[in-house]
Design an enzyme around this catalytic site. Structure first.
Site, PDB file in Angstrom:
ATOM      1  CD  GLN A 112      -2.716   1.257   2.673  1.00  0.00           C
ATOM      2  OE1 GLN A 112      -1.839   0.688   3.742  1.00  0.00           O
ATOM      3  NE2 GLN A 112      -3.522   1.314   3.162  1.00  0.00           N
ATOM      4  CB  SER A 115       2.241   6.606   5.194  1.00  0.00           C
ATOM      5  OG  SER A 115       1.319   5.800   6.080  1.00  0.00           O
ATOM      6  CB  SER A 147       3.683  -3.131   5.042  1.00  0.00           C
ATOM      7  OG  SER A 147       3.747  -1.995   6.443  1.00  0.00           O
ATOM      8  CD  GLU A 230      -4.193   0.511   7.079  1.00  0.00           C
ATOM      9  OE1 GLU A 230      -5.716   1.328   5.946  1.00  0.00           O
ATOM     10  OE2 GLU A 230      -3.185   0.193   6.936  1.00  0.00           O
ATOM     11  CD  GLU A 363      -2.968   9.530  19.411  1.00  0.00           C
ATOM     12  OE1 GLU A 363      -2.951   8.846  18.302  1.00  0.00           O
ATOM     13  OE2 GLU A 363      -2.660   9.337  20.625  1.00  0.00           O
TER      14      GLU A 363
HETATM   15  C1  LIG Z   1       3.998  -1.011  11.542  1.00  0.00           C
HETATM   16  C2  LIG Z   1       3.749   0.258  10.425  1.00  0.00           C
HETATM   17  C3  LIG Z   1       3.202  -0.395   9.245  1.00  0.00           C
HETATM   18  C4  LIG Z   1       2.889   0.801   8.661  1.00  0.00           C
HETATM   19  N1  LIG Z   1       2.681   0.161   7.056  1.00  0.00           N
HETATM   20  C5  LIG Z   1       1.815   1.355   5.504  1.00  0.00           C
HETATM   21  C6  LIG Z   1       2.031   0.903   4.488  1.00  0.00           C
HETATM   22  O1  LIG Z   1       1.439  -0.397   4.522  1.00  0.00           O
HETATM   23  N2  LIG Z   1       1.770   1.659   3.885  1.00  0.00           N
HETATM   24  C7  LIG Z   1       0.970   2.858   4.440  1.00  0.00           C
HETATM   25  O2  LIG Z   1       0.902   3.527   3.266  1.00  0.00           O
HETATM   26  N3  LIG Z   1       1.387   3.519   5.372  1.00  0.00           N
HETATM   27  C8  LIG Z   1       1.912   2.777   6.182  1.00  0.00           C
HETATM   28  N4  LIG Z   1       1.929   2.740   7.694  1.00  0.00           N
HETATM   29  C9  LIG Z   1       2.018   4.646   7.615  1.00  0.00           C
HETATM   30  C10 LIG Z   1       0.622   4.838   8.347  1.00  0.00           C
HETATM   31  O3  LIG Z   1      -0.601   4.426   8.976  1.00  0.00           O
HETATM   32  C11 LIG Z   1       1.042   5.938   9.169  1.00  0.00           C
HETATM   33  O4  LIG Z   1       1.729   6.083  10.041  1.00  0.00           O
HETATM   34  C12 LIG Z   1      -0.472   6.928  10.371  1.00  0.00           C
HETATM   35  O5  LIG Z   1      -1.075   7.123   9.186  1.00  0.00           O
HETATM   36  C13 LIG Z   1       0.426   8.006  11.028  1.00  0.00           C
HETATM   37  O6  LIG Z   1       1.067   9.084  10.305  1.00  0.00           O
HETATM   38  P1  LIG Z   1       2.254   9.882  10.720  1.00  0.00           P
HETATM   39  O7  LIG Z   1       3.710   8.587  11.091  1.00  0.00           O
HETATM   40  O8  LIG Z   1       3.393  10.756   9.730  1.00  0.00           O
HETATM   41  O9  LIG Z   1       2.211   9.901  11.803  1.00  0.00           O
HETATM   42  P2  LIG Z   1       1.457  11.741  12.260  1.00  0.00           P
HETATM   43  O10 LIG Z   1       0.807  11.914  11.277  1.00  0.00           O
HETATM   44  O11 LIG Z   1       2.405  12.537  12.384  1.00  0.00           O
HETATM   45  O12 LIG Z   1       0.724  12.419  13.614  1.00  0.00           O
HETATM   46  C14 LIG Z   1       1.926  12.537  14.984  1.00  0.00           C
HETATM   47  C15 LIG Z   1       1.188  12.859  16.139  1.00  0.00           C
HETATM   48  O13 LIG Z   1       0.198  12.970  15.750  1.00  0.00           O
HETATM   49  C16 LIG Z   1      -0.677  12.887  16.185  1.00  0.00           C
HETATM   50  N5  LIG Z   1      -2.182  13.511  15.412  1.00  0.00           N
HETATM   51  C17 LIG Z   1      -2.206  13.808  13.890  1.00  0.00           C
HETATM   52  N6  LIG Z   1      -3.670  14.307  13.917  1.00  0.00           N
HETATM   53  C18 LIG Z   1      -3.903  14.124  14.999  1.00  0.00           C
HETATM   54  C19 LIG Z   1      -5.264  15.134  14.428  1.00  0.00           C
HETATM   55  N7  LIG Z   1      -5.839  15.654  13.812  1.00  0.00           N
HETATM   56  N8  LIG Z   1      -5.833  15.265  16.131  1.00  0.00           N
HETATM   57  C20 LIG Z   1      -5.173  14.486  17.151  1.00  0.00           C
HETATM   58  N9  LIG Z   1      -3.819  13.725  17.022  1.00  0.00           N
HETATM   59  C21 LIG Z   1      -3.739  13.472  15.812  1.00  0.00           C
HETATM   60  C22 LIG Z   1      -1.021  10.887  15.615  1.00  0.00           C
HETATM   61  O14 LIG Z   1      -2.435  10.652  16.522  1.00  0.00           O
HETATM   62  C23 LIG Z   1       0.213  11.046  16.190  1.00  0.00           C
HETATM   63  O15 LIG Z   1      -0.044  10.467  18.093  1.00  0.00           O
HETATM   64  C24 LIG Z   1       2.709   2.362   8.405  1.00  0.00           C
HETATM   65  C25 LIG Z   1       3.341   2.687   9.435  1.00  0.00           C
HETATM   66  C26 LIG Z   1       3.102   1.614  10.792  1.00  0.00           C
HETATM   67  C27 LIG Z   1       3.748   2.158  12.299  1.00  0.00           C
END
Ligand SMILES: Cc1cc2nc3c(=O)[nH]c(=O)nc-3n(C[C@H](O)[C@H](O)[C@H](O)COP(=O)(O)OP(=O)(O)OC[C@H]3O[C@@H](n4cnc5c(N)ncnc54)[C@H](O)[C@@H]3O)c2cc1C
Lengths: 393, 381
Positions: A112, A115, A147, A230, A363
C-alpha cells in the site's frame, strides 16, 4: 441463492476432484478459486458465488477438516484486506480478472503506497505527483512506512493529479507495478530490530491509464474503501476465548507460579475481562453484519485491539522479570509475514506499539468516532477550500 | 470454536423496549423522580402495576404454566436497560429477577414456591430476597446456627450488635409483600407483616434500602439444605447477570445526554463538544459502551439458554459493566460543568445508582476472584 447445503457439496466435489494429499498447494488454491469457494460473497467468476458472506465459514470448516492448504492470509494481508475490496468495487472487468486470482492464491503480494513523509494522519495532503502522458501516467515522489514493499509485485497507490484543487479533490488512485524500473525500495528498520516496512522512491514510474481505479480526481473517495477495510482487517479476526495476545499471558501465568504477585494478578484479571469483552464485541459485530444491520462498531475494534495488545504484552514483560530483561534477536531482517502474537514477549511488546499507529492512529480514530458516530462538531479547520499547492508545509 | 450465543436484539425485544420506554417517559420522568425521592415512598404510584401487570414484565422469567409470560432473561434484560436509563425506582431487579429466579429454582417441588411465583408474575405480589444488596452470587447468605433456625452468634454490623436475624441493606424491602429469608435450617417465605422493616438512608435514593428483622419462627419453609442454597445462588447469579443490562442502559443515557449537552453548550465562541479533549473522552465512553453491550447481551443470553459458562459470562459482564456505568455517570457530571453538580439536574441520579450498582450483587474484585477460579488463573500462594 446459494445455501449452506450447496456450498458443502461444492466443497466436497472440489476435495474429491483435487485431493489435497496429491495436489500441489498452488494448484489446489487455484482450483478452489475457480470453484467459487475462495470468498463466497465475491461474484461468480471472481472466486465467489454471490453467496452471503457468513457462509464462508461452512466452506472453511469443510476444508480445514479435510486438511486442505490455505492461502496463508498473514503473508498477503494487504492484498486480501485492502486491495481486493477496492479492486472489486472500482476495477474494470479486465482489471478484476487480471488481478484477483493471483492475489487470492498468493502468487502476487500487494503493498500500500499511501503514507508519505509529509502526509500521514493528514493523508490527503500527499504530494507524490502523477502526470498524464498519452495513454500512461508518470509518477514521481516518495512513499514511506510501506509494509511488504520488498515482497510486493503490485501496489495500490494514491497520487496528486491536480495541485490546483483543494487537497481532497486532486487525488487519483492507481495500481502500480512494483517491478517498474523507476521503483526503488529501501528497508526501514523498526524498533523491533527488523524491517517490515520500507521507504519507496518513485522516479518516472509509468502506469497505464487502464490501471487507474475510479475517476481522475476521485481517488480520495476510492481510498476510503481501502481505509475502511484496513481498519476492519486489523483486529477484526474471529478468535476463541483466550485467543490472541491474552492467551500468551494466561499460559505464562499458569505455567510459572513463581512469577505471580498480587498486583500483577489484579492487572491480569482486568485485562482478561477486557480481552473477553473485546472478543464478544467482535462476535456481536459479526452477528450484526450477518443480520444485515452493520453498525459503526467496526471502528471500535482496532482501537480496543491496539490498547489491549499493548497493555497485555507490557504486563507479560513485567511478569517475566529477569527474563523480561532479555530480547530474542535484534539482528536486522526483512520478514515475510507479520505475526503480532509471534516471537517473545519483548518482541510482542515492541511490535504492538505499531498497532495504535498503523491504519490510522488511535487519536485520529477517536476523532472519527466522535464526529461520525456521536455527531460531535468538528474542530475548526483552515485547509478545506484552499488549493493543495497553497497549503503550508 | 464453540458457537457464540445470540448477542443482538430480537424484534420482540425491540417492541418490549419501546413499550417500557414510553411508559417510563410518560409516568416517571426525571422531574417526577426528583419530586419523590426524598419522601417516604419514592415509587411512583401505579407504575408497578402498569409495568408488571399491563406490560407483563414481572412474569417474563416465569413459564406460562406457572402463570408467567414464558419469556427469558433476554427480555428481562431489555426491561432493565430501560429502568437503568430512566433510573426508575421499582422492585424489578429484586422481585422479578432475584426472588423470581430463586423461586424458580424450587418450583419443580410444587407447593408454596409455585404459588408465590404466580403472584409475582401477575405483579400482585412483590417478593424480595432478604440479603444485603451487596451479596455476590458465590456468597454464603445462610447463617450457620442452631436448629431452631436463628443464627448464632447474632449477626453483627458496624453499628454494633443487632437483635438476632436482622439483615441490613435489603433493597426494596419497603415495597415487599413477602420476604425470602435464608435461615440456618432453610429458606423461608415470611409475610412482610411478620417482619420489622426499618428504612435506611441510601446513597441511591431510587433504590430504597432497609433493615429487616423477621419475627422469630415466622413464615413457611420453602426448602432446606443444598436445595435452598442452590436456589439462592441461582437467584443471585441471574440478578448479577441482568444488573449488567441496567448498568448498560444507565451508561447509554449518560453518554447521550452528555453528547447532546456539549453540542449545544457554547464557550470560547464554539460548542464545547468541538474541543478534542472532550471529544476523545466521549468517544472512549462510546467504545466502552459497545463493549458493555456485548458483555451484557452475552450474560443475558447465557442465562436464558442455561449455558454451562453462564457463571463466567456473568462475572465478566459485572466486572466490565460496573466500571463503565460509573465512568459514564462521572463523565456526565464533569462534562456538564456546574449544572451537573446541581440537585435539579438528573445526572446525580445516574451517578448514585451507578456507584451503588458497583457494589450491588458483588463488587468488581469479587467477580474477578470468581473469574480467576473459573479460568484457572490463581492468585499467588
Ligand atoms: C508498523 C506500521 C506499518 C505501516 N504500514 C503502512 C503501509 O503499508 N502503507 C502506508 O501507506 N502506511 C503505512 N503506515 C503508516 C501509517 O499509516 C502512518 O504512520 C499513520 O497514518 C500516522 O501518520 P504519521 O506517521 O505521519 O504520524 P502523524 O500524522 O505525524 O502523527 C503524529 C502524532 O500526531 C497525532 N495526530 C495527528 N493528527 C491528529 C489530529 N487531527 N488530532 C489528534 N492527534 C493527531 C497522531 O495521532 C500522532 O500521535 C504504517 C505505520 C506503521 C507504524
Amino acid at each position: 441463492m446459494t445455501d449452506a447445503g450447496e456450498l458443502r457439496s461444492r466443497t466436497r466435489r472440489l476435495l474429491a476432484e483435487h485431493p489435497p494429499a496429491t495436489t500441489g498447494r498452488t494448484d489446489f488454491l487455484k482450483a478452489r478459486f475457480d470453484a467459487g469457494l475462495a470468498w463466497v460473497h465475491y461474484p461468480a467468476g471472481l472466486g465467489g458465488l454471490d453467496a452471503p458472506r457468513a457462509l464462508q465459514a461452512v466452506v472453511d470448516a469443510e476444508l480445514a477438516a479435510a486438511g486442505a492448504p490455505d492461502n496463508d492470509p498473514r503473508r498477503i494481508g494487504i492484498g486480501l484486506g485492502m486491495a481486493a475490496p477496492t479492486l472489486l468495487q472500482y476495477g474494470s472487468e479486465e482489471v478484476k480478472e487480471r488481478f484477483l486470482r493471483p492475489l487470492w492464491v498468493g502468487e502476487e503480494v500487494w503493498c500500500q503506497l499511501f503514507s508519505e513523509p509529509g502526509a500521514g494522519s493528514d493523508l490527503a495532503a500527499l504530494g507524490t505527483r502523477a502526470v498524464r502522458d498519452g495513454g500512461d501516467w508518470v509518477v514521481d515522489g516518495q512513499k514511506v512506512w510501506t509494509s511488504s514493499a520488498h515482497l510486493a509485485r503490485w501496489a495500490i497507490l494514491i497520487a496528486r493529479t491536480d495541485p490546483d484543487a483543494p487537497k481532497h479533490r486532486g487525488i487519483t488512485y492507481f495500481v502500480c507495478d512494483m517491478t517498474d524500473p523507476g521503483v526503488e525500495v529501501r528497508p526501514l528498520r523498526q524498533i523491533t530490530g527488523e524491517a517490515e516496512f520500507n521507504e519507496v522512491f518513485l522516479t518516472g514510474v509509468r502506469i497505464p491509464d487502464a490501471h487507474r481505479l475510479g475517476e481522475v480526481g476521485d481517488g480520495w473517495r476510492v481510498a476510503q474503501t481501502t481505509l475502511m477495510n484496513e481498519r476492519v482487517s486489523i483486529g477484526g479476526a474471529r478468535i476463541p476465548r483466550e485467543g490472541g495476545m491474552i492467551g500468551k499471558l494466561a499460559t505464562t501465568w499458569r505455567e510459572r507460579p513463581e512469577l505471580r504477585t498480587h498486583e500483577l494478578h489484579r492487572r491480569l484479571l482486568d485485562l482478561w475481562v477486557d480481552a473477553e469483552v473485546a472478543r464478544l464485541t467482535g462476535e456481536r459485530l459479526r452477528q450484526q453484519l450477518v443480520a444485515g444491520q452493520p453498525g459503526p462498531e467496526g471502528s471500535a475494534m482496532k482501537l480496543g485491539f491496539a490498547r489491549l495488545n499493548q497493555a497485555i504484552s507490557g504486563l507479560e514483560v513485567e511478569l517475566l522479570g529477569d527474563e523480561g530483561l532479555l530480547y530474542g534477536e535484534w539482528e536486522m531482517s526483512r520478514p515475510e509475514l507479520v505475526d503480532f502474537t509471534g516471537r517473545d514477549a519483548g518482541y510482542r511488546y515492541l511490535r504492538s506499539k505499531g498497532n495504535s499507529i498503523e491504519g490510522g492512529t488511535s487519536e485520529v480514530l477517536l476523532n472519527i468516532v466522535a464526529e461520525r458516530v456521536l455527531g460531535l462538531p468538528p474542530e475548526p479547520r483552515n485547509d478545506k477550500d484552499v488549493a493543495w499547492k497553497d497549503l503550508s508545509r | 470454536m464453540t458457537a457464540q450465543g445470540d448477542l443482538l436484539y430480537s424484534e420482540t425485544e425491540d417492541d418490549l423496549r419501546a413499550a417500557v420506554r414510553a411508559l417510563l417517559a410518560d409516568r416517571a420522568g426525571h422531574q417526577t423522580l426528583l419530586d419523590r425521592i426524598e419522601t417516604a415512598d419514592p415509587y411512583v404510584p401505579g407504575l408497578w402495576k402498569s409495568l408488571a401487570g399491563d406490560i407483563g414484565a414481572a412474569g417474563l422469567l416465569v413459564p406460562e404454566e406457572l402463570g408467567g409470560q414464558g419469556a427469558s432473561h433476554r427480555e428481562a434484560a431489555v426491561v432493565l436497560e430501560e429502568l437503568g436509563r430512566a433510573v426508575t425506582p421499582l422492585p424489578y431487579l429484586t422481585s422479578a429477577v432475584v426472588a423470581t429466579e430463586t423461586l424458580l429454582g424450587l418450583a419443580g417441588r410444587g407447593g408454596p414456591a409455585t404459588e408465590l411465583l404466580a403472584g409475582i408474575a401477575s405483579g400482585h405480589t412483590v417478593a424480595v430476597l432478604a440479603v444485603p444488596l451487596s451479596t455476590a452470587p458465590d456468597a454464603e447468605p445462610f447463617p450457620s446456627g442452631t436448629p431452631d433456625g436463628e443464627p448464632s452468634p447474632p449477626a453483627v454490623t458496624g453499628a454494633g450488635p443487632l437483635p438476632a436475624a436482622t439483615v441490613t441493606g435489603v433493597a426494596d424491602a419497603v415495597a415487599a409483600d413477602v420476604l425470602l429469608v435464608p435461615r440456618a435450617d432453610g429458606l423461608y417465605a415470611v409475610p412482610a407483616g411478620e417482619a420489622t422493616v426499618e428504612p435506611q438512608t441510601p446513597l441511591d435514593l431510587t433504590r430504597p434500602l432497609a433493615r429487616v428483622t423477621p419475627e422469630p419462627g415466622s413464615g413457611t419453609r420453602l426448602a432446606e439444605g443444598e436445595a435452598a442454597r442452590a436456589a439462592v445462588r441461582r437467584g443471585l447469579l441471574a440478578g448479577a447477570g441482568l444488573l449488567a443490562s441496567e448498568q448498560l442502559g444507565l451508561a447509554a443515557w449518560c453518554l447521550e445526554e452528555t453528547v447532546r449537552y456539549t453540542r449545544e453548550r457554547h464557550q470560547f465562541n464554539r460548542p464545547v463538544g468541538s474541543f478534542q479533549a472532550l471529544k476523545h473522552r466521549m468517544a472512549q465512553l462510546w467504545l466502552d459502551l459497545v463493549g458493555a453491550r456485548a458483555a451484557a447481551r452475552a450474560a443475558a443470553d447465557a442465562l436464558a439458554t442455561g449455558a454451562p459458562d453462564a457463571p463466567l459470562t456473568v462475572a465478566v459482564a459485572q466486572a466490565y459493566c460496573s466500571k463503565v456505568a460509573v465512568r459514564a455517570a462521572e463523565e456526565c457530571v464533569q462534562l456538564h460543568g456546574g449544572i451537573g453538580m446541581t440537585w435539579e439536574h438528573p445526572a446525580h441520579l445516574a451517578l448514585k445508582r451507578a456507584k451503588s450498582d458497583q457494589i450491588a450483587l458483588g463488587s468488581t474484585g469479587r467477580h474477578q476472584d470468581a473469574i480467576a477460579a473459573l479460568t484457572n488463573l490463581p492468585a499467588p500462594e
